[in-house]
Design a protein around this motif. Structure first.
Motif, mmCIF file in Angstrom:
data_model
loop_
_atom_site.group_PDB
_atom_site.id
_atom_site.type_symbol
_atom_site.label_atom_id
_atom_site.label_comp_id
_atom_site.label_asym_id
_atom_site.label_seq_id
_atom_site.Cartn_x
_atom_site.Cartn_y
_atom_site.Cartn_z
ATOM 1 N N GLY A 139 32.047 51.100 -12.177
ATOM 2 C CA GLY A 139 33.016 52.190 -12.212
ATOM 3 C C GLY A 139 33.509 52.480 -13.614
ATOM 4 O O GLY A 139 33.657 53.643 -14.019
ATOM 5 N N LEU A 140 33.764 51.426 -14.391
ATOM 6 C CA LEU A 140 34.180 51.614 -15.786
ATOM 7 C C LEU A 140 33.065 52.249 -16.613
ATOM 8 O O LEU A 140 33.321 53.130 -17.450
ATOM 9 N N ALA A 141 31.844 51.809 -16.378
ATOM 10 C CA ALA A 141 30.703 52.387 -17.102
ATOM 11 C C ALA A 141 30.593 53.882 -16.820
ATOM 12 O O ALA A 141 30.355 54.690 -17.728
ATOM 13 N N ALA A 142 30.768 54.266 -15.545
ATOM 14 C CA ALA A 142 30.703 55.683 -15.186
ATOM 15 C C ALA A 142 31.827 56.467 -15.858
ATOM 16 O O ALA A 142 31.625 57.601 -16.311
ATOM 17 N N ALA A 143 33.013 55.863 -15.942
ATOM 18 C CA ALA A 143 34.148 56.532 -16.578
ATOM 19 C C ALA A 143 33.954 56.679 -18.082
ATOM 20 O O ALA A 143 34.511 57.592 -18.711
ATOM 21 N N LEU A 144 33.133 55.802 -18.677
ATOM 22 C CA LEU A 144 32.917 55.819 -20.122
ATOM 23 C C LEU A 144 31.703 56.650 -20.546
ATOM 24 O O LEU A 144 31.514 56.895 -21.741
ATOM 25 N N LEU A 145 30.882 57.077 -19.587
ATOM 26 C CA LEU A 145 29.601 57.713 -19.905
ATOM 27 C C LEU A 145 29.727 58.871 -20.882
ATOM 28 O O LEU A 145 28.932 59.000 -21.816
#
Length: 305
Positions: A139-145
């Motif tokens: 979820g954090l990775a998706a938010a940082l993309l």
């Protein structure tokens, strides 16, 4: 300012969820957003992410008005909701590829956020095979993309075990070097470990806005003492600098003082002069958890810079 909220109110039917909330978050700050269940935290976060519209007041993210410039706001922030919505049948890289296509982000960013969030060892697995901690990393990775300047994280560590908590806290500290973060949580140690500043909301109103440094500066000295006999509280109230006396059960008393000077010697002398034995004598401080309880129970006064 990365985030500016001015006089924001929101009702759901007859229920007032937010009542004239105002605050700012500077670029590069990590701010803990605290409050009991139903206080209005998630409502305000959804207003900042353009999911809800405020009934009154204004809010800006990176200078963009959330009501008039929603697309610009969405491009400049990353959001991890409390209930992290993931496609469990997709592989990690497959899911991040889908998110990248939604944002119009180059696919090279996938490898970068996988490395940044420590997903490398699990990147070839389906999301449904991952632990809760690694799902939060997805979820954090998706938010940082899309490389946003602001991150809004709603209860990012809910349901994690102690080891996973430490891992996510470390990750948040690393991310905070480059991002402004507004972090909603119920875990006080998480705030103390990660945040620079605290906002506390209760019943839709802001009741505290202060840096952790300022809060610690104003911490009260509390001494817990156990005597071998019961003592009249009025006698303990005569001790120098004492501001509160409370019997916590049996012969145990909690004494609060308004001085930085260690008052344990004074309590020991009191016991000696009154022919009492001290069975235990310990100094502690009023921590963030007790401040939170005080402010959200209606016992304390609003605390602002």
């Amino acid at each position: 300012m990365s985030i500016r909220v001015s006089g924001v109110s929101k009702k759901f039917g007859s229920q007032l969820a937010l009542d004239g909330i105002s605050f700012t978050v500077k670029k590069g700050e990590v701010v803990g957003f605290l409050g009991p269940n139903g206080a209005g935290k998630s409502t305000l976060m959804k207003i900042l992410t353009t999911y809800y519209r405020a009934d009154s007041g204004t809010a800006e993210v990176n200078g963009f008005d959330v009501a008039r410039q929603p697309r610009e706001v969405q491009r400049s922030l990353g959001y991890l909701p409390e209930h992290n919505p993931l496609y469990l049948d997709l592989y990690v890289r497959e899911y991040l590829g889908f998110c990248a296509s939604v944002y119009g982000t180059p696919r090279e960013r996938i490898g970068e956020v996988v490395e940044q969030t420590g997903l490398g060892p699990e990147a070839g697995k389906k999301i449904g095979q991952l632990s809760k901690g690694y799902r939060q990393r997805v979820g954090l990775a998706a938010a940082l993309l899309h490389n946003p300047e602001v991150l809004i994280l709603d209860e990012p560590t809910t349901g994690l075990d102690p080891n996973q908590l430490l891992e996510i806290r470390k990750l948040l500290r690393e991310i905070s070097r480059e991002k402004t973060i507004l972090l909603s949580t119920h875990i006080m140690k998480e705030v103390e470990a990660v945040c620079d500043r605290v906002l506390i909301i209760n019943k839709g109103q802001l009741v505290a806005d202060a840096s952790l440094k300022e809060l610690r500066k104003d911490e009260a000295q509390i001494i817990e003492v156990e005597f071998d006999y019961r003592v009249e509280e009025v006698l303990l109230e005569r001790l120098p600098h004492v501001t509160a006396v409370r019997n916590t059960g049996g012969f145990v008393y909690e004494l609060q003082f308004s001085t930085d000077t260690d008052m344990r010697p004074a309590v020991f002398d009191f016991a000696h002069d009154n022919e009492l034995k001290t069975l235990q004598l310990a100094r502690k401080t009023k921590n963030l958890e007790s401040l939170f309880t005080e402010l959200t129970s209606g016992a304390g006064q609003p605390l602002n810079n």
